[in-house]
Design a protein around this motif. Structure first.
Motif, PDB file in Angstrom:
ATOM      1  N   ALA B 166      16.555  71.360  46.479  1.00  0.00           N
ATOM      2  CA  ALA B 166      15.108  71.462  46.688  1.00  0.00           C
ATOM      3  C   ALA B 166      14.834  72.178  48.004  1.00  0.00           C
ATOM      4  N   THR B 167      13.687  72.841  48.083  1.00  0.00           N
ATOM      5  CA  THR B 167      13.349  73.538  49.327  1.00  0.00           C
ATOM      6  C   THR B 167      12.921  72.559  50.411  1.00  0.00           C
ATOM      7  N   ASN B 168      12.180  71.525  50.020  1.00  0.00           N
ATOM      8  CA  ASN B 168      11.817  70.423  50.924  1.00  0.00           C
ATOM      9  C   ASN B 168      11.278  70.803  52.297  1.00  0.00           C
ATOM     10  N   PHE B 222      10.457  78.151  53.223  1.00  0.00           N
ATOM     11  CA  PHE B 222      11.834  78.355  52.745  1.00  0.00           C
ATOM     12  C   PHE B 222      11.885  79.022  51.378  1.00  0.00           C
ATOM     13  N   GLY B 223      10.851  79.790  51.035  1.00  0.00           N
ATOM     14  CA  GLY B 223      10.822  80.465  49.736  1.00  0.00           C
ATOM     15  C   GLY B 223       9.849  79.826  48.766  1.00  0.00           C
ATOM     16  N   LYS B 329      14.808  72.446  32.690  1.00  0.00           N
ATOM     17  CA  LYS B 329      14.525  72.031  34.068  1.00  0.00           C
ATOM     18  C   LYS B 329      13.425  72.927  34.608  1.00  0.00           C
ATOM     19  N   VAL B 330      12.832  72.500  35.704  1.00  0.00           N
ATOM     20  CA  VAL B 330      11.789  73.305  36.338  1.00  0.00           C
ATOM     21  C   VAL B 330      12.371  74.698  36.617  1.00  0.00           C
ATOM     22  N   PRO B 331      11.568  75.762  36.427  1.00  0.00           N
ATOM     23  CA  PRO B 331      12.094  77.101  36.694  1.00  0.00           C
ATOM     24  C   PRO B 331      12.663  77.216  38.111  1.00  0.00           C
ATOM     25  N   LEU B 332      13.690  78.023  38.231  1.00  0.00           N
ATOM     26  CA  LEU B 332      14.305  78.255  39.537  1.00  0.00           C
ATOM     27  C   LEU B 332      13.366  79.080  40.414  1.00  0.00           C
ATOM     28  N   GLY B 333      13.482  78.887  41.708  1.00  0.00           N
ATOM     29  CA  GLY B 333      12.700  79.690  42.643  1.00  0.00           C
ATOM     30  C   GLY B 333      13.583  80.182  43.768  1.00  0.00           C
ATOM     31  N   TRP B 483       9.525  86.477  53.792  1.00  0.00           N
ATOM     32  CA  TRP B 483      10.696  85.917  53.103  1.00  0.00           C
ATOM     33  C   TRP B 483      11.830  86.924  53.244  1.00  0.00           C
ATOM     34  N   GLY B 484      12.994  86.579  52.734  1.00  0.00           N
ATOM     35  CA  GLY B 484      14.088  87.547  52.675  1.00  0.00           C
ATOM     36  C   GLY B 484      14.489  88.102  54.036  1.00  0.00           C
ATOM     37  N   SER B 485      14.467  87.271  55.067  1.00  0.00           N
ATOM     38  CA  SER B 485      14.946  87.667  56.408  1.00  0.00           C
ATOM     39  C   SER B 485      14.242  88.920  56.919  1.00  0.00           C
ATOM     40  N   ARG B 486      12.943  89.085  56.588  1.00  0.00           N
ATOM     41  CA  ARG B 486      12.344  90.390  56.780  1.00  0.00           C
ATOM     42  C   ARG B 486      11.315  90.510  57.900  1.00  0.00           C
ATOM     43  N   THR B 487      10.689  89.431  58.346  1.00  0.00           N
ATOM     44  CA  THR B 487       9.453  89.612  59.100  1.00  0.00           C
ATOM     45  C   THR B 487       9.654  90.226  60.484  1.00  0.00           C
TER      46      THR B 487
END
Lengths: 293, 677
Positions: B166-168, B222-223, B329-333, B483-487
């Motif tokens: 989980a992203t939590n 976290f996404g 299951k819940v869709p992946l993210g 996201w994606g280590s980009r900012t």
């Protein structure tokens, strides 16, 4: 925190609380420290028409030591027990358990009575009280009775107390002579429920053999467990001898853990063995120093 | 006078304003009725707002998304079927949350439970969940070229699994939607107001100019908070229908069951090598458990993982099959790393296996296969020369001396940041203040710290003159997301670009640039600073552990050596690394979203889900490569690096100390004490 609606009752005395229990019976639930009940209510896993908050009943908040006898009022918090010098020095097994319940925030709120009466097989104090052969004093509007810790647990979340009864105090009396007791718990991370916990208490005779023993188990079955088999195996044996191995086997036979993500059944039984050996050694070490549990 | 606090200080001191702190007059509270079954036919739904009225689906937006619409894309409400435990089937609304939860009992749903498909292996065997698909394969792609090496001296095969996590974030999902006239305004906890706007506009068929998305203070992402969710659409629709503001904040239990988790990937690897330790070729199969619906991260992650399966090594032949499968299951993210940690885990576990097979030091095997020139692997992974980097890292780790203890493991990786398509920035100067909007929204990292630094450096003004604004689609016309280590990388480049445009304007108007010209005039410049190509960076980790008799792993030290380009703020870089490393440790040691065979969630709380606490913190040794990227401010990606490298190094350390081959995360104590978990 959005429980279903309920009537909140806040009695100022034990007498008043017992009257309310008699009046509402099954429809009422006692709220002490709230550390188990409130999460269940907040998730709406459970609900009750009446919640009787007993926290104002100061008469049930005490730790009384007379010689080798300890009496604990049901509304004493686990933090108060943890911080008591007398408990730490002379009933170390209780300190072992209290200093390992969840986290300090939970211990500041959670009570001895709640921990013992919720009937959760993962709570720590039941195994300790079973090992110490404690007596639980129950009271209702119509009278008092006492039941031994080993006979108190009937099923998961179900105890011997009737809906009209309340656990008011716990009495522990340790025998004269050399006596040792310890509680060892294994958990994944700080704050978690245990994978397994073992409480052991015994006398040590002049030849270094174990006399009368008590063994309680946490998280190893549908209720807190007493392992009569392990007690029998320990009696008459040396704390580092074959008897301990036999006690482990007996305790495993008396256990019935289920597999979950805290561990498989096999792993929990493995942990039971390791911590039981450690627990007996710890208790034996304490027994060498006369007069403490 | 009130003290000026940075955005980070506000959050830490409890002065943030999160979605749940927002209260509007007449506001309704929403509660969502969810399927208790992982898979069921729905015979009827009545009560509340349900799929009989609100039809349509969740248009997938955000990281790794593409539009699609069919039986296999997520509907706003399950109407004829439910495909994961926790899928919304109705929503109810009341003046307060207590009453809203009471109202949940007024919804009647008749289910006919069906046997759910609950694992990758089961998905490949079982009849299709959907009648419109031939199998449970959601997507299939190949990367690299087919090859045969008939006479390879060494062929090593293994299979790995990273279970779902989980992203939590501390603050779960939430929004307040409010409709006035034709205008819909949404305050939301998000990583991208523009991504949310695109989803709301597309799914509810609204005119873009009628929708405004404003970011509330956001307590972690976290996404999780980049994409669209069915609950957002329900709340927005209800706000328009009832003409009253609607608030929804998920509970932690809802987060566990219905927020898209990450990982959930199996890797089957076959490595061809010679006896000197040189890798001759790699065949692989990546299988992503996409969950119940296509169109999101689950569908696309497998191809992205396949891209990275060759790691920072000179592997000339590679062929990788990328599969995603449906389960109930819940869709992946996306979860911090989002495909990157899985690829690194698979190849790094194989490099360790190769070292063991040849009785070589794992560092030597890596050095032997590292590159001395820039390289593009057959799967498409581009990176800088890895050999000098690995050599430097091993020195920084003091590897040769410390690994002699036998309790350390190493892992190296290529970080592929989400460089494209770039990012937007707007700078408006008025009233002697410089206001900055950035396309990606900080979700707790404290982006304002580096934004202020870059603006202050470019303009030669004090940071007190700079105001970093929150995400607001009315103030910034377009944007991508954080996201994606980009900012720091693409957002930072956009900030510098806009600042330089303003400076150029001032030079043209006044003959020279001075801070006084800047602050005593008004400017308003917006740019979408587009990025092309790739800008990867290298990273390495070392970890050392103890393991007790009960199989409990105690992480003693984590070493990091990363190329982050120019570190814009060293304290932020360190905090990013430590936070990410703890998440990498969590995935490796205890974190998991687990289900019973009947499809019921076993991990219903943040405690059950195994998130680590402070007691688990190891000592960190953090070193950065001396580096400057091709971007004007020199930055490279960072955020995901520790979640990629730490599980690799940690798994190896556990393997060394326990003497047991590590193939799965989380590593179960059962395995470490010799009882198969």
């Amino acid at each position: 925190m959005t429980p279903a609606s309920f009537d909140y009752l806040s009695p100022a005395s034990l007498e008043e609380a017992l009257g309310l229990l008699k009046e509402h019976g099954d429809d009422a639930k006692i709220l002490a420290g709230g550390q188990s009940l409130i999460p269940l209510m907040k998730l709406r896993f459970t609900s009750f028409p009446y919640v009787i908050d007993v926290s104002r009943i100061k008469e049930l908040k005490y730790i009384r030591k007379e010689g080798r006898k300890l009496t604990i009022g049901a509304l004493t918090t686990t933090a108060e027990l943890e911080e008591s010098g007398e408990v730490r020095d002379e009933f170390q097994i209780i300190h072992d358990a209290c200093s390992n319940i969840a986290d300090p925030l939970v211990r500041n709120m959670g009570t001895v009575g709640g921990n013992l009466s919720h009937g959760d097989p993962g709570n720590d104090l039941p195994a300790v009280m079973i090992a110490l052969k404690a007596r639980f004093n129950l009271q209702s509007a119509s009278g008092k009775r006492s039941v031994s810790a080993g006979d108190y647990y009937k099923d998961t979340f179900t105890t011997d107390a009737s809906p009209e009864e309340m656990l008011v105090s716990v009495e522990i009396e340790i025998p004269d002579g050399r006596f040792g007791a310890a509680y060892v718990k294994h958990k994944r991370r700080a704050g978690d429920f245990s994978v397994a916990g073992v409480a052991v208490a015994f006398s040590l005779d002049g030849s270094g053999r174990l006399g009368s023993a008590g063994v309680g188990l946490t998280s190893l079955g549908p209720t807190p467990l007493r392992s009569a088999g392990a007690e029998k195996a320990l009696e008459g044996s040396k704390p580092d001898g074959e008897g301990v191995k036999k006690a482990v086997e007996a305790a495993r036979a008396d256990s019935n853990p289920s597999s979950d993500f805290y561990g498989s059944r096999e792993y929990k039984l493995f942990v039971l063995g390791k911590i039981m050996e450690k627990c007996v050694a710890e208790a034996a070490g304490r027994a060498q120093k006369e007069g403490s549990a | 006078m009130e003290e000026e606090l940075t955005s980070t200080e506000k959050l830490v001191r409890g002065k943030g304003v999160y979605v749940d702190d927002i209260r509007l007059p007449g506001m309704l509270h929403m509660a969502v009725v969810r399927s208790p079954y992982a898979r069921a036919r729905i015979l009827s739904v009545s009560g509340g707002l349900n799929g009989n009225e609100l039809k349509g689906g969740v248009e997938s937006v955000g990281e790794g998304a593409a539009a699609a619409a069919s039986e296999t894309t997520e509907p706003i409400f399950g109407l004829k079927s439910a495909n994961y435990a926790g899928q919304p089937v109705a929503a109810v609304f009341a003046d307060d949350l207590y009453s809203a939860q009471d109202l949940m009992d007024s919804v009647d749903v008749e289910y006919e439970p069906l046997k759910p498909v609950m694992s990758i292996d089961e998905a490949l065997r079982a009849p299709p969940i959907y009648s419109s698909t031939k199998s449970n394969i959601m997507s299939e792609k190949w990367r690299g070229e087919e090859f045969e090496i008939a006479d390879a001296p060494l062929v090593l095969e293994d299979e790995f699994l990273n279970r779902r996590v989980a992203t939590n974030p501390i603050e779960p999902r939430g929004l307040v939607a409010s409709s006035e006239g034709s205008r819909l305004t949404i305050w939301i906890s998000t990583q991208s107001v523009h991504s949310i706007k695109e989803g709301i506009v597309g799914s509810l068929n609204l005119k873009p100019e009628n929708v405004r998305i404003i970011q509330a203070d956001t307590g972690g992402g976290f996404g999780l908070k980049g994409g669209m969710y069915t609950e957002y659409l329900i709340a927005a629709y209800a706000a328009m229908k009832y003409k009253r503001p609607v608030k929804w904040v998920e509970t932690r239990r809802e987060h566990m069951m219905a927020s898209r988790p990450g990982r959930g990937v199996k890797g089957k690897m076959k490595l061809f090598a010679d006896r000197s330790g040189r890798v001759l070729g790699l065949k692989g199969e990546v299988i992503v458990e996409g969950g119940a619906f296509s169109g999101g991260m689950g569908e696309f992650a497998s191809n992205f993982i396949a891209l990275q399966c060759t790691g920072p090594y000179l592997i000339q032949k590679a062929h990788v099959r990328a599969l995603s499968v449906y389960t109930n299951k819940v869709p992946l993210g996306p979860y911090r790393g989002a495909g990157r940690p899985e690829a690194a885990f698979f190849i790094e576990r194989m490099m360790d296996k190769l070292a063991d097979e040849l009785k070589m030091d794992p560092a030597d095997v890596r050095l032997l296969n590292a590159t001395t020139e820039p390289f593009k692997s057959p799967t498409g992974l581009e990176f800088d020369p890895s050999r000098p980097f690995i050599e430097k890292a091993l020195n920084e780790f003091n590897y040769r001396k410390r690994v002699a203890n036998g309790n350390a493991g190493i892992g190296f990786f290529v970080l592929v940041p989400a460089l494209q398509p770039g990012e937007t920035c707007r700078i408006a100067v008025r009233g002697k203040k410089v206001n900055v909007w950035l396309g990606g929204n900080s979700h707790g990292q404290g982006h304002d710290i580096f934004i202020k630094k870059l603006v202050s450096d470019e303009f030669g003004i004090g940071e007190d003159d700079i105001i970093v604004e929150r995400g607001d689609t009315d103030q910034l016309e377009d944007g991508v997301g954080a996201w994606g280590s980009r900012t720091a990388m693409v957002g930072g480049a956009a900030v510098v670009s806009v600042a330089r445009k303003i400076k150029d304007q001032i030079e043209k108007e006044f003959g020279e640039y001075t801070p006084e010209h800047l602050l005593s005039n008004e400017f308003d410049v917006y740019t979408f600073e587009r990025q092309k190509g790739s800008l990867t960076s290298l990273g390495g980790n070392m970890a050392s552990v103890d393991i007790d008799a009960l199989g409990t792993v105690n992480v003693k030290e984590i070493d990091c050596y990363y190329d982050v380009g120019r570190a814009l703020n060293i304290d932020m870089v360190r905090s990013q690394i430590i936070g990410g490393a703890i998440q990498g440790m969590g995935q490796t040691l205890t974190e998991e979203i687990a289900y019973g065979p009947d499809g019921q969630l076993l991990t219903g709380s943040i405690s059950d889900a195994g998130v680590l606490n402070a007691e688990s913190l190891p000592r960190f040794n953090i070193k950065l490569a001396d580096s400057y990227s091709r971007l004007p401010h020199g930055a490279k990606g960072l955020g995901e690096a520790p979640t990629i490298g730490v599980p690799c190094a940690l798994a190896r350390a556990i393997e060394k100390v326990s003497g047991r081959r590590i193939r799965e995360t989380p590593v179960k104590p059962e395995l470490l004490v010799g009882l198969e978990g």
